[in-house]
Design a protein around this motif. Structure first.
Motif, PDB file in Angstrom:
ATOM      1  N   SER B 103     -26.421 -46.764  34.481  1.00  0.00           N
ATOM      2  CA  SER B 103     -25.425 -45.761  34.089  1.00  0.00           C
ATOM      3  C   SER B 103     -24.987 -45.874  32.639  1.00  0.00           C
ATOM      4  CB  SER B 103     -24.200 -45.847  35.000  1.00  0.00           C
ATOM      5  OG  SER B 103     -24.536 -45.380  36.279  1.00  0.00           O
ATOM      6  N   LEU B 104     -25.387 -46.962  31.988  1.00  0.00           N
ATOM      7  CA  LEU B 104     -25.052 -47.091  30.567  1.00  0.00           C
ATOM      8  C   LEU B 104     -26.299 -46.794  29.744  1.00  0.00           C
ATOM      9  CD1 LEU B 104     -22.919 -50.332  30.819  1.00  0.00           C
ATOM     10  CD2 LEU B 104     -22.082 -48.130  30.027  1.00  0.00           C
ATOM     11  N   ASN B 105     -26.090 -46.149  28.613  1.00  0.00           N
ATOM     12  CA  ASN B 105     -27.217 -45.784  27.760  1.00  0.00           C
ATOM     13  C   ASN B 105     -27.818 -47.041  27.111  1.00  0.00           C
ATOM     14  OD1 ASN B 105     -28.960 -44.649  25.846  1.00  0.00           O
ATOM     15  ND2 ASN B 105     -27.689 -42.826  25.716  1.00  0.00           N
ATOM     16  N   PRO B 106     -29.121 -47.298  27.358  1.00  0.00           N
ATOM     17  CA  PRO B 106     -29.707 -48.561  26.894  1.00  0.00           C
ATOM     18  C   PRO B 106     -29.790 -48.713  25.384  1.00  0.00           C
ATOM     19  CG  PRO B 106     -31.391 -47.123  27.831  1.00  0.00           C
ATOM     20  CD  PRO B 106     -30.072 -46.486  28.134  1.00  0.00           C
ATOM     21  N   VAL B 107     -29.686 -47.635  24.623  1.00  0.00           N
ATOM     22  CA  VAL B 107     -29.911 -47.768  23.178  1.00  0.00           C
ATOM     23  C   VAL B 107     -28.628 -47.819  22.349  1.00  0.00           C
ATOM     24  CG1 VAL B 107     -32.204 -46.727  23.311  1.00  0.00           C
ATOM     25  CG2 VAL B 107     -30.234 -45.292  22.799  1.00  0.00           C
ATOM     26  N   PHE B 108     -27.471 -47.811  22.989  1.00  0.00           N
ATOM     27  CA  PHE B 108     -26.224 -47.948  22.240  1.00  0.00           C
ATOM     28  C   PHE B 108     -25.453 -49.178  22.732  1.00  0.00           C
ATOM     29  CE2 PHE B 108     -27.037 -43.312  22.299  1.00  0.00           C
ATOM     30  CZ  PHE B 108     -27.196 -43.129  20.937  1.00  0.00           C
ATOM     31  N   THR B 109     -24.718 -49.809  21.819  1.00  0.00           N
ATOM     32  CA  THR B 109     -23.936 -50.972  22.238  1.00  0.00           C
ATOM     33  C   THR B 109     -22.816 -50.508  23.165  1.00  0.00           C
ATOM     34  OG1 THR B 109     -22.367 -50.817  20.418  1.00  0.00           O
ATOM     35  CG2 THR B 109     -24.354 -52.114  20.025  1.00  0.00           C
ATOM     36  N   VAL B 110     -22.341 -51.406  24.026  1.00  0.00           N
ATOM     37  CA  VAL B 110     -21.302 -51.008  24.970  1.00  0.00           C
ATOM     38  C   VAL B 110     -20.023 -50.625  24.224  1.00  0.00           C
ATOM     39  CG1 VAL B 110     -22.260 -52.286  26.908  1.00  0.00           C
ATOM     40  CG2 VAL B 110     -20.636 -53.405  25.406  1.00  0.00           C
ATOM     41  N   GLY B 111     -19.754 -51.338  23.125  1.00  0.00           N
ATOM     42  CA  GLY B 111     -18.580 -50.988  22.323  1.00  0.00           C
ATOM     43  C   GLY B 111     -18.656 -49.556  21.832  1.00  0.00           C
ATOM     44  N   ASP B 112     -19.836 -49.178  21.335  1.00  0.00           N
ATOM     45  CA  ASP B 112     -20.034 -47.811  20.843  1.00  0.00           C
ATOM     46  C   ASP B 112     -19.834 -46.788  21.952  1.00  0.00           C
ATOM     47  OD1 ASP B 112     -20.457 -48.254  18.211  1.00  0.00           O
ATOM     48  OD2 ASP B 112     -22.647 -48.348  18.337  1.00  0.00           O
ATOM     49  N   GLN B 113     -20.316 -47.135  23.134  1.00  0.00           N
ATOM     50  CA  GLN B 113     -20.235 -46.166  24.226  1.00  0.00           C
ATOM     51  C   GLN B 113     -18.795 -45.951  24.676  1.00  0.00           C
ATOM     52  OE1 GLN B 113     -23.449 -46.151  27.179  1.00  0.00           O
ATOM     53  NE2 GLN B 113     -24.418 -47.794  26.058  1.00  0.00           N
TER      54      GLN B 113
END
Lengths: 324, 324
Positions: B103-113
């Motif tokens: 469910s999280l986008n693999p190419v962005f950091t979690v902070g960014d998301q």
């Protein structure tokens, strides 16, 4: 991205280039025909004595392995020998022509990637819509049509029907004394048709590929997450989805770079573009070995560099590959 | 007190190759401020479709809201514009999903998301949003949040990723948080931690939670009220204690009987015979009739409606007649 990976990649690239040099050399030597006769022919007739002196001069009478050794040693010093035909160092010859080829190839590559991906993304948005059907049909046609045929058709179209683009060469003779900016615009004007001709087949491929890749990505959970946090459709498509869908496109684009260079040979011939492809074509007809080998060497070099860059950019784009 | 979220007679249909299929049929439920509503039922009963309808995320086509209403804070959502729905996702309603791994986008950091969710709805710059994201990561119990914010999803465990999803969901202080089987993909100890976290979040943020699950243990731990769904309908709606202690509908009773109890000397786990009928094969009568031990003639002819037949609202002809 770690330095040791880059160094390793560069080392493999170097090994690959060595292989290319050896293979080039052997392939050319296997071809029938005596270059000494050809060179002598260019000089206007030959006696056996003259042929012998030519063989002596160009080292053609030494054993093949010795010739190979000498050749590799010379290549290592960027000495690719002298052209039989031009009586000029091959590096100088290629130096004059590699610029236009790189300009043509890079432009075609960018054109096909940017336009192709854009079409693919738009098509993926509504997989059953008219745009999607258009992209599929266009992609099939674009993929099926040979480069030289597209080129000739475009020449016919723009030379006689709508003469808005020059169909030959890279510069207008009458602008020889113009300023840099005008000249650059002139080159750009000349560039449009050959670049488009070269790009069209790849453009079609990228459109199809990115449509498929986007469709797959748009079905994934993280796209739903992006929508659930209120991201706009544009941001979902071009930020969240495209970054992920770009990975396979990037791979194919890197692999296609080699084909693009061989495509450039045809396009340069059709449009009389003063690049390396044209030189290769002429040199093959003239059996000008050092030049052919030089062109092959530089073409391979560009492919190897492109592959290394692809590999590195792949790692930049996909964080999961870093640190491996 | 009027309900925060009211779903009334919601009907959602999907176009399939079997024709139009009704996925939700006159579904009604409500959630009050700060409470937790559990929605239970087996896979395919319409729990997630209900949740996605509230978020305006029903994939359309093929799905569409064919009738009924969803009101959040008195605002009708079924007729809201896409822009309004986007603005609503985050500050009004947020959702966490079943699959933290994807469910999280693999190419962005979690902070960014997380920061992206904040910037979509609040007028803050990137630096501030990132600072808020770190604070949220800290709040959901992620150790060394500053470093973790720079991590990509693949560098985190499943439990951590679900914590990140929760941080992202509550980043805009939603009034309703929909948790769609938030622990199904996690192992048991982590499940308990996530439920504890959701309880804390509810206490601190005063958010109402809709917990979608088929885990009765989670219901007893979390929910104030429960809606039991079967084949696209709500068949029982009551306080959690009532449903757990006095389940009325034969299906609800079956569900409760399926819970293995410590210390009870059962040789076999109870089960409900049969499977949920495919939605396109639903007939006139009660969808549960074929699996029900108390089936009467009327059950195959007429759909039971959710009504108060004594103890609490339930949709069953048998209960209705027993109470008459």
């Amino acid at each position: 991205m770690n330095t040791s990976y880059i160094l390793r990649r560069l080392f493999y690239g170097l090994l690959l280039m060595l292989g290319v040099v050896v293979l080039n050399f052997l392939l050319i030597r296997l071809a029938p025909g005596d270059p000494a006769v050809v060179i002598a022919g260019e000089m206007g007739g030959a006696t056996e004595e003259m042929l012998e002196s030519i063989r002596e001069e160009y080292g053609l009478n030494k054993p093949v392995l010795t010739q190979l050794g000498i050749y590799i040693a010379n290549v290592a010093q960027f000495d690719l020998g002298e052209s039989f035909f031009f009586n000029q160092p091959v590096t100088t010859l290629i130096g004059h022509r590699i610029g236009p080829t790189i300009l043509l190839v890079i432009t075609a590559q960018l054109l096909s990637i940017v336009l192709g991906v854009f079409l693919g993304v738009i098509a993926a948005r509504k997989p059953n819509g008219p745009m999607s059907a258009f992209v599929s049909v266009f992609a099939t046609i674009g993929y099926a049509v040979p480069v030289f045929w597209t080129g000739i058709m475009l020449i016919i179209l723009f030379a006689s029907v709508v003469p808005i683009f020059p169909v030959e060469g890279m510069q207008s003779v009458k602008l020889r004394d113009a300023g840099f900016f005008v000249k650059a615009l002139d080159v750009l004007h000349h560039l449009i048709l050959p670049a488009f001709t070269l790009a069209i087949i790849y453009l079609a491929q990228y459109a199809r590929l990115s449509r498929a890749s986007m469709l797959e990505v748009l079905g994934s959970d993280y796209i739903r997450t992006a929508r659930a946090k209120g991201a706009s459709e544009g941001s979902v498509l071009f930020k969240h989805a495209l970054r992920n869908a770009a990975l396979p496109i990037l791979t194919v684009a890197g692999l296609q770079f080699g084909n693009l260079i061989s495509g450039a040979l045809l396009v340069e011939t059709v449009f009389n573009w003063p690049g390396m492809g044209r030189l290769a074509f002429d040199s093959i007809l003239r059996r000008d070995y050092p030049t052919i080998m030089g062109v092959l060497f530089f073409a391979s070099f560009m492919v190897v560099v492109a592959n290394i860059l692809t590999d590195l950019s792949y790692r930049l784009a996909d964080p999961r590959l870093r640190g491996r | 007190m009027s309900a925060l979220l009211e779903i009334e007679d919601l009907r959602v249909t999907f176009r399939t190759r079997y024709g139009e299929v009704t996925a939700l049929d006159s579904v009604s439920m409500h959630v009050n401020e700060g409470e937790t509503l559990g929605v239970v039922g087996e896979s395919g009963c319409g729990k997630s479709i209900t949740a996605l309808s509230v978020m305006g995320l029903i994939p359309s086509p093929p799905g569409k809201i064919a009738g009924g209403s969803i009101r959040l804070n008195g605002e009708e959502l079924t007729t809201a514009s896409p822009a309004r729905l986007r603005a609503m996702r985050g500050p009004d309603a947020a959702m966490i999903f079943q699959e933290p791994m994807t469910s999280l986008n693999p190419v962005f950091t979690v902070g960014d998301q997380i920061a992206e969710a904040i910037m979509l709805h609040q007028k803050v710059d990137k630096a501030q949003a990132l600072k808020d994201a770190v604070a949220l990561l800290d709040r959901v119990g992620i150790p060394s949040p500053e470093t973790r914010a720079k991590d990509y999803p693949h560098q985190l465990s499943g439990g951590m990723r679900q914590r990140v999803m929760i941080a992202m969901a509550v980043s805009c202080r939603p009034k309703v948080l929909i948790a769609d089987e938030p622990t199904t993909a996690l192992d048991v100890t982590v499940q308990a931690q996530i439920f504890d976290l959701l309880n804390e979040i509810q206490r601190d943020f005063g958010v109402a939670i809709i917990l979608i699950t088929h885990d009765m243990g989670a219901i007893s731990e979390m929910a104030d009220r429960v809606a039991v769904m079967y084949a696209g309908r709500v068949i029982e709606d009551a306080s959690a204690d009532d449903v757990l202690d006095y389940p009325q509908h034969p299906y609800a009773r079956g569900l409760i009987d399926c819970i293995p109890a410590l210390g009870r000397d059962d040789h076999r786990l109870a089960e409900i015979p049969g499977v949920v009928p495919p939605l396109h094969l639903l007939g006139q009568g009660c969808a549960f009739a074929d699996r029900c031990a108390f089936k009467q003639d009327r059950c195959t002819r007429e759909k039971p409606l959710l009504g108060s037949h004594g103890h609490h609202p339930v949709a069953c002809h048998g209960i209705e007649e027993a109470r008459l």
